[in-house]
Each structure stands twice: as C-alpha cells, then as structure tokens.
Scaffold this motif. Structure first.
Motif: not given
Ligand code: GTP
Ligand code: SF4
Ligand code: MG
Lengths: 610, 388
Positions: A239-242, A291-298
């Motif tokens: 979310v924060s992109g850090e 190996h990033p996920a594409t969708v953050a959790m709620p």
C-alpha cells in the motif's frame, strides 16, 4: 521461477491452528491464556504470573486487557503429534472492539468464552457476531466452573438459544484450576480449520499491529497468508510502496525468538530497521520483491472515533514532543486519530479522536507515562454534523467550532444502537434510565425467562459519559452494555459556554440538549467552584448560552496565605515548604489571570445533568 | 538595649539590622509537649539536663567569634525556664566570654507564665537577661485548655506584672485561630495583653504542623483552623495593637517605639547568627546549617559532629533569600537584583495589581502580609538571570 529457500524452514499448514479468545470483559480470557501457555510449556514457572499476557503496566494495574496480544505455542497432542498454535488474547471492553476485529482477521477460529456464573453478556454477543461475520469457526467454552455460583446448564441454554450453538459442542473449563483445558486443546486441533495458503505462492502477509522500539525502530506483527518470508528477504509494503529489507523475522513465544522464515498461516514479527514512523502502517500487506503478489489484502477499515478531546502539553514547549509521541503511539494503537488544534485558553495541542472514554484515559496515561509528558485533557465531546444556512454540511469535532446560530440551519448528533442485557427484574429500571437519556425503544428479546435483551436507539452523547456507571449502579452490576453507530438525527442542541472572570474559556464549552442545558450549566459551575482554588481576587464562574447567563458561582478571594512563624531562624525549611507549594502550582494552567487545576478540564465528565 | 527609640517599622532600623550579629541557644525541655508543637523538644527534663548543659558549653566554646560582639542573644525552646537561672546565667556567661556582648545588647529569654515567679525573674535579670518573652497564648481558659497549656489567665497576668519590674522589655506570645475560639475571645486576649503594659506582642496563627497530635486529630476528622477566621483575627489584632501604640513591624510582630526585637530584626535583615543546641539553625559566612534534632544524639557527640546538614547558596540564591525574609518586615527591602526581577515578572505584576506587593523606586514591600506566601512562591519561581 525464483528460488524459495525457506520452503523447508516453515511449518506445514495442516499443523497450524490460529485462534482468538473472545469474551465479555472479565470472563477470563487472559487467565485461560495463562493455562494454555502453561500446558504447552511456553514459559517456565519462574516467568509465569497471572494474566501474563497483560504485559503493559496499565493493564496490570487495572486488571484488564487493553491490547490484543499474539503468542505462538508448541503443542504436543497425546494422540496426534506436534502442532503450532497461534493464540491471540483480546480485550473485552467495548472501547477496544476494534482490537478484537483486527485479531479475528488473523485467525480461522475463535474461542468464545462465557463466565458460567454470569452468563451471556453484551460483549459476548457482540464479539460472537464479529466472529460469525468473519466466517470463523467458533468453540463455545464455559469458564469459571469452580465458582459455587456457576450454573453451566442455564448458560448453555442461553448460548444455544441466542447464538444457535449446539449445546453438545459447548466445553466446560475452569481457567483458574485448569480443569477442562486439556480437552479444549484437543478440540482446538480437532475442530478449528488449519490455515489455507500455499508456500509456493507470492508472499502476502498482513501487518496487524506494530510498536516502536527505541533501539530497533518499528516492529511489525504480521500474519502470513501465502508464500514465505525469511530473514534477509527484500520486501515491499504494497500500500505504501516502501521497499525495505527483512532484517529479522521471528515468533513470539511470548518472548521474541528469531526464525529463518515464516510460512502460510504463521504469525510473528518483522523488523526492517526502519525508524521513521509513517513509512509503515498497520493494515498494509507485505510481499517479496523477487516474487511479488499483485493484489494487496483487504486491510482494515479505519475505525470511526466516538469521542474527541483536546490534548495540550502543560508546558507549551512540549508541543513537538507530543506530536512525536502521538505518532509513535499510533503504531501501537491504530484507532488513535488526531489533528492539530489551538485553543485561546490552552495554546497549541491536538484534537484527538478516541473509541470511548476508557480509550481516552488509556491514551492519555500512556502518553504521560511512556513519553514522560504532562498533559491537560479537555472535556470530551462527541462529533456533530452541522447544516449551514447555505445548505453545506460540516462535521465538527469540538464545541468551539460550532457555527453561530445565525449561520447554521440545524445540528445533527450521532445516534447509537444500544444493546443491554439485564436480569428481568431490572427491566423497568433500565427502560427508565434509557428514557432519561433520550433513548427510543427498538426491540426486546428474552434470552431466558430470567434475562432480557433490550435494543434502543440513543444519542451517543448520552451514553459515552457516565451512562455505564449509572446502568451498573441501578442494576447492582448485573446489566451489560454494547453499542454501535446508527446514523445521525437532527436535535435541539445548544452550546453552553463557561466564562471565568468574565472571559469565555473555549476549553470548557459543551454542546448539550436544550432541555438539559440549564441543569448542566448549573452543575458544572458548582463543580468548577469546588475545583478552582481561591485566588487573589474573586473569580466569578458563569455558564451562558449565547449572551444569556444561566448560572453563576463565585470563588471567593483568598484572604490568608502565610506561614505565621519561622522557627528559630529555620529559613531553609520555610523555603522548602514554599518550593513544594510552588510545584503544585506548576501543574495548574493559567487562564487569563486565573490558575486552574488540570482536573477542572474534565469536570464536565462528573456532571450528571439528569 | 533597647536603644533605638524609633518606630518599630522604621526602614533605616530594619536595614541597619543586617550589620548586627546574634546568637541563639536552644533549650529543648518542656514539662509536657503541647499538641500543636513541632519544635525540637523533649518531654520532662529527665536526667538529660546536666549533660545537655555540658554539651552546650562545649559547643559554644568551640565556635568561632564574629568580628564584633553580639548585638542580640536569644534563649528559646522548648522552655528555657525549665532550667534554673544560675544554669542559664552560666550559658550566657559562656557566650559572653567566647563572643563578647555589646553594651547595648538585647539578651532575651522565653518563659512560660507558670514558671516566672518573682525570684526567678530577679535571678534571670541578675544573670544578665534584659528581655523576656512570655508564652501566654490566650487569656481564655477554654482556649488555653484546647491548646493544652497548663497555666491560667490569672497566672499569665501575674507573670506579666512580675516581668515588667525585672526586665527592660516584655513580650507576650499569643496564638489565634484555634477551633472554638470566638472573635470576642481573641479580641479580649489581645486587649488584656496590651492593657497589661507589654512592650512587644507576637501574634501567631495556629498552624497544623505535620506529625503533631493536632495534625493527627485533623486527619481523623477534627475541624482544622479556618483561614478566613484567622484572617479576621489577624486584622483585629493589628488594629487593637495599633490603638495601644504597638506598631506591626513584621508579619506577626508588634512593638512600641524602641522595643522592636533585635534578634528578630537581624533574622529578617538576613543578618548572621550563631546557634547552639539540638535542632538549632545558624546563618554564618553566607551558609545555613543546622544541628541534629535528637537531644540524646546531640549530647553524645563532640561539638564538631553535631551539625546535621547545611545549605550553601550562590549569589542569586542568597539575594532571593534576602528578599524573601526581608519582605516579612513592614519596612520591606531594598529590591536589589532578585527584588527587581520579582517586581518585573508576570507573577510580580499580578501581585502588584492585586495590591499585595508594593514597589517604589528603592523599596519593595508586602502590603497585604496575609498573602505573603504568594509573594514568596513567586520569588522562588524566578529563573536566575543569565550569567554575564
Ligand atoms: N474463580 C475463577 N476466577 C476466574 C477464572 N478465570 C478467570 N477468573 C478471574 O476473573 C477475573 C478476570 O480474569 P481475566 O483473565 O483478566 O479476564 P479477561 O476476560 O481477560 O478480562 P479483560 O481482558 O479485561 O476483558 C480475574 O480476577 C481472574 O482471576 C476461573 O476459572 N475461576
Ligand atoms: S511549651 Fe512551647 S516549646 Fe514546649 S511544647 Fe509547648 S509550644 Fe512547644
Ligand atoms: Mg484479559
């Protein structure tokens, strides 16, 4: 495909159970957690003490849980081998419901604990509904079986009739003696589902809590949903992109123990070395850059504050320190909100939003203790919606922001849906109390022939201040209370202002219902007359609505303040005495030329305008 | 003694007192300890009297003299008259031989009315005492009883008459504001005292001191003295005294012209004094120090080992103290650095506006002495000025 080096280091999900212990306040959650810690050998005898997970001083002093606390247990089942249990002990007080929902979001199961002597109470239901809504598997457990007053059969009935839980599945324990705890442990691995999630998937881990450590910076509590997270991984906060490194990953047993990696379903901590607060937020999702996920959790819904109060440093120079303290505390108390505020009377401070009065008290005490600040807290107030004459709507969080009567068309106040559970003998009394507090009856439901649940719609302003104490005293402690927001309604409200020595003091004003304004004003000035010490001159205290004075008292000028004698030339002693008195004065706030003690600002709370 | 036949509140007299030097001697024995008292006293002389006198003599002999002879000597307690005049005379002789005694020195002693018969008074006068201070407290038998005092109003009257024939200056101590004392009772006590022809009056408000039987009673729910009642009585005493020619020259002290107490004046002028005996406080070479409070310990130790503590102040701290004590005098103080800082501070301005403090070019005065501690706190709250 990137390599996944941690694969072998993580626990097989089928061997993990994640659950929260939820209950009404004081039904024994933390004590049950003690027994579970003991049975699993998490702490040795020397480290053990009562409600060991209540580690904050304030929790121990007050005997209540304030913060949810996660702990990882290694359980060896006599019949089925080794398991990892992640337990979260939650608070029971209604102000901290937000902690409960966050905890539940990190679990597949919940232990719903019910005091077998008291029965189902308001937060039993409220928290049980939260667990049901979250799709969690619930194990209902009756506690305090050792008490002579325990009536497990009756309480089982209640649970069955109100929550629709099969009475045959209800367990019975005594968290005090440990009776039934072994069976409960077996039921946990038997009946609660293991977490889902593949270790091969891209990492997604939810930050569900955090705190600030002066050596290590921000420490995050995480629950991994999918993938793995190991020490040394390069991480991204989605979310924060850090982008931050995983300096250390570990579990809480409850001591912090570093591990190589955490896998799906596992709960632990993460240290990135970051010291700047604000770069990490509770509710963010952590993934791996390789190996990033594409969708953050709620994530979490920001909780809506119920009451607002101004916090001002007694010493104006501490303003920046207060800001920093609030930022650090926010890491550990996600429900805390604030914005800068200035008061003619008190200078610069912050308007803070809290989940209730207990939350407000706790925040203030934590700020004073953990950050060594000396604060003045102004009278708490609920928020209002105001419709201006030009049709615009504004939210106000402080009585001093209320537009003049000529500039506003109407004021709307927040209403709450209030649920009260009481023995039927008090039904009339409770209804009377609710009526005095402008409540409107909704439903009434019998839990059993002896106990009834009342649902009312009540203005928030009527229930946050003192209502609970009145309810308890009029029902000899037998009634319990829960509430949740239920919209706004137009109401006949006025602002009562207090003038000290002829000057209005913004920090004392309050918005109250017109019918109660007179009594309120009268009682408040009487209270202030008791609290404000005598000064060099007479101090008139007036309550006013607009330009109309509705009550008046006077603090008479002090006439004698001198030590008659200095014994045998003991000047040192006289100076010490004066020094001590002077220190007492330092804790007072100068409002114009009047010295006002800090407790005056919350005197409003002690005014019962009924 | 007493030579300064000027008004007791004369500023020049007040300031001159800073150059005087004095000595205080503490006699800790009392027949029975009064319920409000928190002095360093012990009940009943027991067998400590002789060793105590020895210890006193030793302490006096071991002390350093001032540059000049003593201008004021004060024997206080306790009850000095619990020792016989000859013994008290010997203590005085010890002081005179070690420090010297100015020709016009004030040599004062405290006495309880029940002790001051004619032979005792003559004995004390012959030993060199020229001023006596009588612990009368009240002329109302009910008030005397509630204060736990053992003498009667008649004894007090008789003691004053005896004192007037033997001493050049006679003081009476009165206490006001005990619970149960009416305004009339207090006013008639003051009137009787001044009518008896005294030269000096000390009128103290009863205070509840920590650890005393009175404090325990108040904690247990007994009524505490009422500050408003005490304020009324203070003002009543001031006007009765004034009508009889006794001028208030310090918060609690009144005197006829020429009878202001020198020992008092020098204390409030920030002057220096030696002190002897258990719990005694001295002010010498810019330093305050005090002796052990326990009589038995004081008696056991050598003179060099009886000091229990001391306070050393920097220049600012000393000036603050000078103003603090000086402001107890009606004459006020020369402002100096601390006084000027006080007058210029926000708190000082509030006190001036409220008519508590009065500042003219070279003088700072407290004109509402009943609020004197407000001024004291404001003074102690000042920040020292930056160095340089
Ligand atoms: N007799 C008896 N007392 C118990 C039992 N379990 C808990 N208690 C007592 O109940 C009180 C509350 O226990 P806690 O464990 O602090 O309750 P809690 O649910 O964690 O309370 P909050 O965190 O404030 O909501 C304590 O005094 C415990 O000693 C039990 O099985 N039997
Ligand atoms: S006589 Fe004086 S010193 Fe002795 S106990 Fe009474 S008040 Fe205290
Ligand atoms: Mg708890």
């Amino acid at each position: 495909m990137p390599t996944r080096p941690h694969r072998s280091a993580v626990t097989d999900t089928s061997r993990i159970r994640n659950f929260s212990i939820i209950a009404h306040i004081d039904h024994g959650k933390s004590t049950l957690a003690d027994r579970l810690l003991e049975r699993t050998g998490a702490l040795d005898v020397r480290e053990m003490r009562e409600q060991v997970l209540d580690s904050m001083d304030l929790e121990r002093e007050r005997g209540i849980t304030i913060k949810a606390q996660a702990v990882r247990l290694a359980y060896r089942s006599p019949s089925r081998g080794d398991y990892v249990l992640n337990l979260i002990d939650t608070p029971g007080h209604v102000d901290f419901t937000y902690e409960v929902s966050r905890s539940l979001a990190a679990c597949e199961g919940a232990i719903l604990l019910v005091d077998a002597a008291q029965g189902v109470e308001a937060q039993t239901l409220a928290n049980a509904y939260l667990a049901v809504e979250g799709g969690l598997e619930i194990i209902a457990v009756l506690n305090k079986l050792d008490l002579p007053a325990a009536d497990p059969d009756r309480v089982e009935e209640e649970i069955a009739s109100v929550l629709g839980i099969d009475p045959d599945t209800v367990l019975r324990v005594s968290a005090k003696t440990g009776e039934g705890v072994d069976a409960l442990l077996e039921a946990i691995i038997d009946r609660l589902p293991p977490p889902q999630g593949s270790p091969e998937a891209p990492l997604r881990a939810l930050v569900f809590d955090s705190y600030y450590d002066s050596y290590r910076g921000v420490v995050c509590y995480v629950r991994v949903s999918e993938g793995t997270m190991g020490t040394g991984d390069r991480l991204r906060f989605m979310v924060s992109g850090e982008d931050l490194p995983a300096d250390e990953v570990g579990v809480l047993t409850p001591k912090a123990v570093p591990v190589a990696a955490l896998g799906p379903g596992e709960v632990g901590y993460l240290i990135t070395g970051v010291k700047e607060i604000g770069r990490i937020k509770v509710g963010d999702t952590v993934t791996r850059r390789d190996h990033p996920a594409t969708v953050a959790m709620p994530g979490y819904r920001e909780p809506k504050p119920m009451v607002f109060s101004g916090l001002f440093p007694t010493d104006g120079d501490d303003f920046e320190r207060l800001r920093e303290a609030l930022e650090r505390l926010k890491l550990n108390d996600a429900a805390l909100q604030w914005e800068p505020e200035s008061s003619r009377a008190l200078g610069f401070g912050f308007r803070c939003g809290f989940l209730g009065l207990l939350h407000m008290e706790i925040v203030r005490e934590r700020l004073e203790r953990e950050y060594d600040l000396d604060l003045v807290a102004t009278a708490p107030s609920v928020g209002f919606q105001v419709v201006l004459t030009d049709g615009r709507e504004v939210e106000i969080k402080s009585p001093q922001d209320l537009p003049e009567p000529t500039a506003r068309r109407e004021i709307r106040e927040p209403l709450f849906r209030v649920m009260i559970i009481t023995p039927t003998e008090f039904t009339g009394t409770v209804m009377e109390l609710l009526r005095e507090h402008r409540g409107v009856m909704g439903e009434m439901q019998y839990l059993s022939p002896e106990r009834v649940e009342l649902i009312y719609r009540v203005p928030l302003a009527e229930i946050v201040f003192g209502f609970f104490d009145q309810l308890k005293s009029r029902t000899r402690g037998y009634a319990s209370l829960d509430y949740e927001p239920d919209g706004y309604a137009t109401s006949d409200l006025v602002r009562v202002e207090i003038l000290l020595n002829g000057t209005p003091v913004d920090a004392f004003s309050a918005i109250v219902h017109k019918d109660k304004a007179y009594t309120y004003g009268k009682k408040l000035v009487e209270r202030l007359r008791e609290i404000i010490p005598r000064q060099l001159f007479d101090v008139p205290i007036q309550a006013a609505i607009g330009s109309r004075i509705i009550a008046r008292e006077t603090v008479k000028a002090k006439r004698k303040d001198v030590i008659a004698k200095c014994y045998g030339g003991d000047i040192t002693r006289k100076k010490k005495l004066l020094e001590k008195q002077k220190e007492g004065k330092k804790r007072m706030k100068m409002l114009g030329s009047v010295e006002v003690p800090q407790e005056a600002f919350i005197a409003v709370l002690q005014v019962d305008a009924d | 003694m007493p030579t300064d036949a000027v008004r007791a509140d004369d500023p020049a007299l007040a300031d001159r007192a800073a150059t005087w030097v004095g000595a205080y001697v503490h006699i800790p024995f009392c027949r029975r300890v009064c319920p409000y008292c928190d002095f360093a006293v012990v009940e009943g002389p027991g067998d400590l009297r002789a060793p105590y006198l020895e210890a006193l003599k030793a302490e006096i002999a071991a002390d350093q003299p001032f540059g000049g002879p003593l201008d004021a000597v004060h024997l206080g307690g306790g009850t000095p008259t619990s020792l016989d005049p000859a013994a008290l005379g010997a203590v005085l002789a010890g002081l005179a031989s070690r420090f010297g005694l100015a020709d016009d020195a004030e040599v004062s002693i405290e006495a309880n009315p029940e002790d001051l018969d004619a032979p005792t008074a003559e004995g004390l006068a012959a030993a060199g005492f020229n001023r006596v201070s009588l612990g009368v407290q009240s002329f109302d038998p009910a008030v005397l009883a509630s204060l736990g005092r053992r003498h009667s109003p008649e004894q007090a009257g008789a003691a004053i008459a005896i004192a007037r024939t033997s001493f050049a200056s006679v003081n009476v101590d009165l206490i006001f504001g005990a619970v149960g004392e009416s305004a009339r009772s207090w006013e008639s006590s003051v009137q009787r005292a001044v009518d008896a022809g005294i030269d000096h009056l000390s009128a103290y408000a009863l205070t509840v001191e920590r650890g005393t039987p009175l404090a325990r009673a108040v904690l247990a729910g007994a009524p505490a003295p009422d500050p408003d009642d005490q304020a009324d009585k203070y003002l009543a005493a001031e006007s009765i005294a004034a009508a009889s020619g006794l001028v208030r020259y310090e918060t609690s002290n009144y005197a006829r012209n020429g009878h202001a107490c020198r020992y008092n004046l020098l204390t409030w002028a920030h002057g220096e004094y030696a002190a002897f005996g258990n719990g005694a406080h001295r002010h010498r070479d810019g330093r305050r120090s005090w002796n052990l409070r326990r009589v038995d310990r004081y008696v056991e130790r050598s003179p060099a080992a009886v000091v229990a503590g001391e306070e050393q102040l920097d220049a600012w701290g000393r000036d603050v103290e000078r103003v603090l004590v000086g402001l107890r005098r009606t004459a006020g103080v020369v402002p100096g650095i601390a006084g000027a800082a006080l007058a210029g501070s926000a708190a000082g301005e509030r006190l001036i506006a409220a008519g508590v403090l009065h500042a003219v070019a070279d003088r700072l005065q407290v004109i509402r002495p009943l609020l004197g501690d407000e001024v004291g706190r404001a003074l102690l709250a000042l920040e020292p000025p930056p160095i340089g």
